[in-house]
Design an enzyme around this catalytic site. Structure first.
Site, PDB file in Angstrom:
ATOM      1  CG  HIS A 110       0.024  -0.312   2.779  1.00 54.15           C
ATOM      2  ND1 HIS A 110      -0.231  -1.361   2.999  1.00 54.15           N
ATOM      3  CD2 HIS A 110      -0.067   1.037   3.997  1.00 54.15           C
ATOM      4  CE1 HIS A 110       0.393  -0.951   4.333  1.00 54.15           C
ATOM      5  NE2 HIS A 110       0.714   0.001   5.019  1.00 54.15           N
ATOM      6  CG  LEU A 111       1.802   5.066  -2.677  1.00 54.30           C
ATOM      7  CD1 LEU A 111       3.390   4.998  -2.774  1.00 54.30           C
ATOM      8  CD2 LEU A 111       1.270   5.928  -4.316  1.00 54.30           C
ATOM      9  CG  HIS A 112       1.579   5.034   3.746  1.00 53.90           C
ATOM     10  ND1 HIS A 112       0.757   5.233   4.643  1.00 53.90           N
ATOM     11  CD2 HIS A 112       1.605   4.009   3.478  1.00 53.90           C
ATOM     12  CE1 HIS A 112       0.658   4.141   5.833  1.00 53.90           C
ATOM     13  NE2 HIS A 112       1.395   3.215   4.772  1.00 53.90           N
TER      14      HIS A 112
END
Length: 123
Positions: free
Chosen positions: A81-83
């Site tokens: 997951h990309l913040h």
């Protein structure tokens, strides 16, 4: 929430700044260390969706953002997951520890892409 055939984007439950979103691929990828050169288009699309969500939320200073991934073993969710965080200049001390430039457990999307292009993996 924003989604397409490959990605889903939603607000982080514990935001590190006024805008904090997660861009998640629908297909399973363990974490950033699981990425290889063939994942470059996926990571680029994740980055593109993150920027697009910020623009839709009226974030105008796209130079004042942080986008990246937690480095294992410091990722609490076993799915890539990309913040996407903005404004980076207004992150709290706690958020800086988790997502800031000096964090040992956060790697920017730019650095991930650079390592995938040159080393075929994230180190």
């Amino acid at each position: 929430m924003r989604k397409d055939d490959e990605l889903v984007c939603f607000r982080d439950l514990k935001p590190g700044a006024r805008h904090h979103y997660l861009v998640v691929p629908r297909t399973h990828v363990g974490n950033c260390k699981s990425l290889r050169k063939e994942h470059i288009p996926l990571v680029e699309k994740m980055e593109e969706m993150g920027r697009s969500v910020l623009q839709k939320k009226k974030v105008t200073d796209l130079d004042d953002i942080r986008m990246g991934f937690h480095m294992p073993p410091f990722s609490s969710v076993p799915h890539l997951h990309l913040h996407v965080i903005a404004p980076a200049s207004q992150m709290s001390i706690r958020s800086l520890r988790h997502y800031g430039p000096q964090s040992y457990w956060f790697i920017t999307v730019d650095k991930v892409l650079q390592q995938l292009r040159t080393q075929n993996q994230v180190k």
